[in-house]
Design a protein around this motif. Structure first.
Motif, PDB file in Angstrom:
ATOM      1  N   LYS A 158      41.728  45.116  40.008  1.00 29.48           N
ATOM      2  CA  LYS A 158      41.104  45.166  41.323  1.00 29.48           C
ATOM      3  C   LYS A 158      42.163  45.086  42.405  1.00 29.48           C
ATOM      4  CE  LYS A 158      36.782  42.706  40.518  1.00 29.48           C
ATOM      5  NZ  LYS A 158      36.065  41.496  40.945  1.00 29.48           N
ATOM      6  N   SER A 159      41.839  45.651  43.574  1.00 30.37           N
ATOM      7  CA  SER A 159      42.783  45.530  44.672  1.00 30.37           C
ATOM      8  C   SER A 159      42.438  44.366  45.588  1.00 30.37           C
ATOM      9  CB  SER A 159      42.855  46.815  45.477  1.00 30.37           C
ATOM     10  OG  SER A 159      41.649  47.480  45.511  1.00 30.37           O
ATOM     11  N   GLU A 160      41.286  43.755  45.409  1.00 29.65           N
ATOM     12  CA  GLU A 160      40.956  42.598  46.232  1.00 29.65           C
ATOM     13  C   GLU A 160      41.698  41.364  45.724  1.00 29.65           C
ATOM     14  OE1 GLU A 160      36.736  41.337  44.330  1.00 29.65           O
ATOM     15  OE2 GLU A 160      36.834  43.253  45.364  1.00 29.65           O
TER      16      GLU A 160
END
Length: 162
Positions: free
Chosen positions: A111-113
């Motif tokens: 994920k990029s979060e």
């Protein structure tokens, strides 16, 4: 196989004859093609004759020794391919355990979060799974390349063994 050994012996004998000839005689070349190349050709034919004689005298022994060496090398290569297969199997088991760890801990390093458990570098005594998740989270491209390289290694290892 004996023919290959004969040719190798012929080249070795030719070099030995060429060196011996130049140790015994002081040579001055007035014509390169007739001198140097003529000596090489003569030494090579002499090497062929010596190699033929050697194979007549020791051919069975040389053939037997090369057969034994080939058999030993075959066994060693089979053991090495089995070792590579075991390494590939260990990589697969580790990868499966890594994905089970990610699922259990509810971590998705892809994920990029922001992920709080991966924001700080893991401690020295942290598990290798957490360290790998941290590496993948912060270095996605390298992590994907390493994963693909691992898959290719496993495929080649399985193909080489079977």
């Amino acid at each position: 196989m004996i023919e290959n050994i004969t040719w190798i012996l012929a080249v070795v004998y030719a070099v030995i004859l060429f060196i011996l000839y130049h140790k015994i005689f002081h040579v001055i070349y007035f014509d390169f093609t007739n001198g140097f190349l003529g000596e090489l050709i003569t030494c090579f034919f002499g090497g062929i004759l010596l190699a033929g004689g050697t194979m007549k005298l020791l051919g069975g022994l040389i053939g037997g020794v090369t057969g034994i060496v080939a058999g030993i090398l075959h066994i060693v290569l089979r053991i090495l391919s089995f070792a590579v297969l075991l390494i590939a199997l260990a990589m697969v088991v580790w990868t499966v355990r890594f994905f089970l760890f990610l699922k259990k801990e509810h971590i998705n390093p892809f994920k990029s979060e922001p992920i709080s458990s991966l924001s700080e570098k893991p401690e020295e005594n942290a598990s290798s799974f957490l360290k790998m998740a941290y590496f993948i989270y912060h270095n996605r491209v390298q992590g994907i390349i390493a994963g693909l390289a691992g898959i290719v290694f496993v495929l080649f290892a399985v193909r080489a063994f079977f």
